[in-house]
Design a protein around this motif. Structure first.
Motif: not given
Length: 422
Positions: A240-252, A390-391, A397-405
């Motif tokens: 995600v941070d490397a810009g490899l998941t496309g123009p739409t944020a994974p959360s969207k 979870i949904k 955790a991947v495209s916002g301010s939260g951490s995975a942990a």
């Protein structure tokens, strides 16, 4: 919840039980006219193969051979079918049968017949071991597996050829492939649908690939396990941070538009279930599919999904419901449904037929992967709420301010509290 190899039970192996089961199980149909209500989910991806057509054909044939029993079927999209059933139950008008995504809360409330009360012995024994075990609450089977699938990594062959890459077997290879696809201008090098449609599935795919999962070895929730945190951190940091998941944020990004984008040739790779094959073929897309990569190769377990049939006690039509379900789960009907919707069958007999048939070669890897698959903890009454959490939260955790942990820890705390309240 890792399951063992596909196996017939001893009862299934003994043909002598068939005759007695038909006598002592569900009987030969009632003498009084009965109309059974079934609420079912729609597996079709177009009007041409809508589930309404499947059920109309099946019920017409059943009613012809079973005078006195009518079956009225309402078919709803997956977006609303579970809510429709809940509304009916809450209103005191439970259907005789429902084919949906969860069963445990109704079983715990004492609203369901057990499979033993409905099915003849040969039919019940024909369920695959792993699907049947996922159907049990406290050792009693209440959910009847209706459809199954696993997940594999789909890839666009033309885009891979243009980028001069091969399908990945490890996480590092997947990242390298995604970089190469991005360099070629691919819109979604790696599509990561963590939107609310099916984020619980996408999350489980990648946590399992790292040896994690939603539960531990004794079946308790372990959502914030180290392996799960590592997997979500990898998705965020390396993709995600490397810009490899496309123009739409994974959360969207939801599963359906991600699948549509793949079929349209805009996605290099993504995790998909068997029906994606139909979408790709309809668009004449040249695709391939391989096992989900893990950090060091193919994981020990992949994600398996079951959908369920259940029967409510309220109407009191146990005998007629049992007779209809015996018909639904007959080898020819399970085989017809599985082929119509390109899904892995839930019975041994249909699995063996499809495994031996050249016409089913494309789905064979998905069927094979059911052995040892890990399923959602659907036998927990708390699972629907945990799944909803979870949904709602995992995308941050991947495209916002939260951490995975932090995100997984909050979900785990809520899950543990819900489990304790069961």
């Amino acid at each position: 919840m890792r399951k063992g190899r596909v196996a017939l039970t001893a009862a299934a192996a003994l043909g002598v039980v068939a005759t007695s089961a038909l006598v002592t199980g569900c009987g030969a149909g009632g003498s009084d006219d009965v109309t059974l209500k079934l609420v079912a989910a729609d597996y079709g991806d177009s009007s041409a193969n809508a589930s309404r057509k499947y059920w109309d054909k099946l019920t017409t044939a059943f009613e012809k051979d079973h005078p006195g029993i009518k079956v009225d079927v309402d078919v709803y999209s997956w977006d609303v079918v579970d809510d429709k059933v809940k509304q009916m139950v809450d209103a005191g008008k439970a259907p005789d049968m429902a084919q949906v995504g969860a069963y445990a809360d109704y079983a715990a409330a004492g609203k369901l017949y057990s499979a033993d009360e409905l099915l003849s012995v040969p039919v019940q024994a024909d369920f695959l071991t792993e699907t049947r075990e996922a159907s049990e609450v406290d050792g009693v089977q209440y959910g009847m597996p209706f459809a199954a699938s696993t997940r594999r990594l789909f890839y666009n062959k033309a885009l891979f050829e243009k980028a001069d890459i091969t399908p990945p077997k490890t996480w590092s290879q997947l990242v390298a492939d995604a970089r190469a696809l991005k360099a070629q201008g691919v819109r979604y090098p790696f599509a990561l649908p963590l939107g609310k449609e099916e984020a619980q599935a996408e999350t489980l795919i990648w946590t399992l690939s790292n040896g994690g999962g939603y539960t531990d070895n004794v079946g308790s929730y372990a959502i914030d396990a180290k392996q799960n945190v590592e997997a979500v951190d990898w998705l965020k940091n390396d993709l995600v941070d490397a810009g490899l998941t496309g123009p739409t944020a994974p959360s969207k990004l939801n599963r359906t538009p991600a699948f549509q984008a793949f079929a349209a040739g805009q996605v290099g790779m993504l995790a998909g279930h068997p029906t994606l094959m139909n979408m790709a073929k309809a668009k004449k897309l040249d695709y391939g599919d391989v096992a989900i990569p893990g950090p060091h190769g193919t994981p020990k377990s992949t994600m398996g999904v079951n959908d369920w049939m259940m029967a409510f006690k309220q109407g009191g039509h146990r005998k007629q419901v049992g007779e209809f379900l015996d018909y639904v789960y007959s080898p020819k009907n399970v085989l017809a449904f599985s082929r119509e919707y390109t899904l892995a069958p839930v019975t041994v007999s249909a699995s063996e037929t499809m495994a031996a048939s050249a016409r089913d070669k494309d789905i064979r890897p998905f069927i094979d992967e059911l052995s040892g698959a890990t399923f959602y903890p659907a036998n927990k009454t708390s699972w629907p709420q945990v799944s909803a959490d979870i949904k709602a939260q995992i995308g941050t955790a991947v495209s916002g301010s939260g951490s995975a942990a932090g995100v997984l820890g909050r979900i785990q705390n809520s899950a543990a509290a819900a489990e304790a309240a069961e």
